[in-house]
Design a protein around this motif. Sequence first.
Motif, mmCIF file in Angstrom:
data_model
loop_
_atom_site.group_PDB
_atom_site.id
_atom_site.type_symbol
_atom_site.label_atom_id
_atom_site.label_comp_id
_atom_site.label_asym_id
_atom_site.label_seq_id
_atom_site.Cartn_x
_atom_site.Cartn_y
_atom_site.Cartn_z
ATOM 1 N N ALA A 144 4.388 -1.587 4.023
ATOM 2 C CA ALA A 144 3.859 -1.955 5.339
ATOM 3 C C ALA A 144 2.413 -1.489 5.492
ATOM 4 C CB ALA A 144 4.734 -1.358 6.438
ATOM 5 N N ALA A 145 2.125 -0.286 5.032
ATOM 6 C CA ALA A 145 0.764 0.255 5.158
ATOM 7 C C ALA A 145 -0.239 -0.570 4.362
ATOM 8 C CB ALA A 145 0.735 1.713 4.694
ATOM 9 N N VAL A 146 0.115 -0.910 3.133
ATOM 10 C CA VAL A 146 -0.811 -1.682 2.303
ATOM 11 C C VAL A 146 -0.952 -3.111 2.843
ATOM 12 C CG1 VAL A 146 0.762 -2.531 0.502
ATOM 13 C CG2 VAL A 146 -1.544 -1.916 -0.096
ATOM 14 N N ALA A 147 0.103 -3.649 3.432
ATOM 15 C CA ALA A 147 0.023 -4.983 4.031
ATOM 16 C C ALA A 147 -0.872 -4.967 5.270
ATOM 17 C CB ALA A 147 1.418 -5.489 4.378
ATOM 18 N N VAL A 148 -0.776 -3.918 6.078
ATOM 19 C CA VAL A 148 -1.649 -3.802 7.258
ATOM 20 C C VAL A 148 -3.108 -3.753 6.828
ATOM 21 C CG1 VAL A 148 -2.369 -2.230 9.117
ATOM 22 C CG2 VAL A 148 0.049 -2.773 8.797
ATOM 23 N N SER A 149 -3.403 -2.948 5.810
ATOM 24 C CA SER A 149 -4.777 -2.870 5.315
ATOM 25 C C SER A 149 -5.252 -4.233 4.820
ATOM 26 C CB SER A 149 -4.872 -1.833 4.192
ATOM 27 O OG SER A 149 -6.181 -1.809 3.661
ATOM 28 N N ALA A 150 -4.405 -4.933 4.090
ATOM 29 C CA ALA A 150 -4.771 -6.258 3.574
ATOM 30 C C ALA A 150 -5.018 -7.244 4.717
ATOM 31 C CB ALA A 150 -3.674 -6.776 2.645
ATOM 32 N N ILE A 151 -4.183 -7.206 5.740
ATOM 33 C CA ILE A 151 -4.338 -8.131 6.872
ATOM 34 C C ILE A 151 -5.615 -7.822 7.654
ATOM 35 C CG2 ILE A 151 -3.321 -8.790 9.089
ATOM 36 C CD1 ILE A 151 -0.560 -8.451 7.632
ATOM 37 N N VAL A 152 -5.925 -6.553 7.826
ATOM 38 C CA VAL A 152 -7.184 -6.190 8.495
ATOM 39 C C VAL A 152 -8.367 -6.724 7.696
ATOM 40 C CG1 VAL A 152 -8.710 -4.260 9.100
ATOM 41 C CG2 VAL A 152 -6.286 -4.168 9.706
ATOM 42 N N HIS A 153 -8.330 -6.570 6.379
ATOM 43 C CA HIS A 153 -9.433 -7.055 5.549
ATOM 44 C C HIS A 153 -9.521 -8.587 5.573
ATOM 45 C CE1 HIS A 153 -9.480 -2.915 4.114
ATOM 46 N NE2 HIS A 153 -10.722 -3.179 3.749
ATOM 47 N N VAL A 155 -10.359 -9.734 -3.003
ATOM 48 C CA VAL A 155 -9.598 -8.975 -4.002
ATOM 49 C C VAL A 155 -8.682 -7.980 -3.299
ATOM 50 C CG1 VAL A 155 -9.797 -7.295 -5.880
ATOM 51 C CG2 VAL A 155 -11.327 -9.270 -5.808
ATOM 52 N N ASN A 156 -9.191 -7.318 -2.274
ATOM 53 C CA ASN A 156 -8.408 -6.351 -1.517
ATOM 54 C C ASN A 156 -7.189 -7.003 -0.876
ATOM 55 O OD1 ASN A 156 -7.707 -4.835 1.066
ATOM 56 N ND2 ASN A 156 -9.073 -3.378 0.049
ATOM 57 N N VAL A 157 -7.365 -8.157 -0.287
ATOM 58 C CA VAL A 157 -6.259 -8.857 0.381
ATOM 59 C C VAL A 157 -5.188 -9.239 -0.629
ATOM 60 C CG1 VAL A 157 -5.614 -10.969 1.611
ATOM 61 C CG2 VAL A 157 -7.655 -9.696 2.303
ATOM 62 N N VAL A 158 -5.590 -9.868 -1.716
ATOM 63 C CA VAL A 158 -4.627 -10.305 -2.730
ATOM 64 C C VAL A 158 -3.917 -9.105 -3.350
ATOM 65 C CG1 VAL A 158 -4.381 -11.475 -4.964
ATOM 66 C CG2 VAL A 158 -5.855 -12.453 -3.194
ATOM 67 N N ALA A 159 -4.680 -8.095 -3.733
ATOM 68 C CA ALA A 159 -4.077 -6.902 -4.348
ATOM 69 C C ALA A 159 -3.122 -6.218 -3.390
ATOM 70 C CB ALA A 159 -5.174 -5.935 -4.791
ATOM 71 N N GLY A 160 -3.502 -6.076 -2.135
ATOM 72 C CA GLY A 160 -2.646 -5.420 -1.156
ATOM 73 C C GLY A 160 -1.316 -6.133 -0.975
ATOM 74 N N LEU A 161 -1.361 -7.454 -0.898
ATOM 75 C CA LEU A 161 -0.120 -8.207 -0.715
ATOM 76 C C LEU A 161 0.752 -8.170 -1.969
ATOM 77 C CD1 LEU A 161 -1.476 -11.197 1.393
ATOM 78 C CD2 LEU A 161 -0.308 -9.130 2.195
ATOM 79 N N VAL A 162 0.130 -8.233 -3.129
ATOM 80 C CA VAL A 162 0.892 -8.142 -4.386
ATOM 81 C C VAL A 162 1.546 -6.768 -4.508
ATOM 82 C CG1 VAL A 162 0.673 -8.064 -6.906
ATOM 83 C CG2 VAL A 162 -0.402 -9.920 -5.617
ATOM 84 N N ILE A 163 0.813 -5.720 -4.194
ATOM 85 C CA ILE A 163 1.361 -4.364 -4.258
ATOM 86 C C ILE A 163 2.517 -4.212 -3.277
ATOM 87 C CG2 ILE A 163 0.863 -1.921 -3.806
ATOM 88 C CD1 ILE A 163 -2.007 -2.530 -4.895
ATOM 89 N N ALA A 164 2.389 -4.769 -2.080
ATOM 90 C CA ALA A 164 3.467 -4.682 -1.093
ATOM 91 C C ALA A 164 4.747 -5.318 -1.626
ATOM 92 C CB ALA A 164 3.040 -5.349 0.215
#
Length: 119
Positions: A9-18, A38-47
């Motif tokens: 959830a935390a990494v998805a929130v960061s990705a959505i903000v970016h 890159v941040n958005v894609v990486a964050g969602l993949v990590i989530a």
Amino acid sequence: MTTRWVGAAAVAVSAIVHLSLWFDGVKDQGTVGALFVVNVVAGLVIAVLLVRWQHWLPLLLLVGFGASTLGAFLISASGSLFGIHTGWSWYAWLAAIAEIVAVIAGVAAAAREGYLNRR
């Protein structure tokens, strides 16, 4: 497992903000705009990896994502990153808190799952 969901959830929130910031004009800022994608894609993949793959690698990615994204923001807030200087707005606080939670959740999950105790 709950700690992984918190991290996801935390990494998805960061990705959505970016992603939101990218649409609000960061896309026109050269290198930083590309890094936001890159941040958005990486964050969602990590989530997704965190909740689908019970392995230590997603936890490492979570901690690395949180620490590097927070570090890049702190550099841009206190000076300049690729010529861009940012301030402390509500979305900056939201992303920063999400990234701190991501690091804590990653370390806590690694400890809970026994990855930090192996030799």
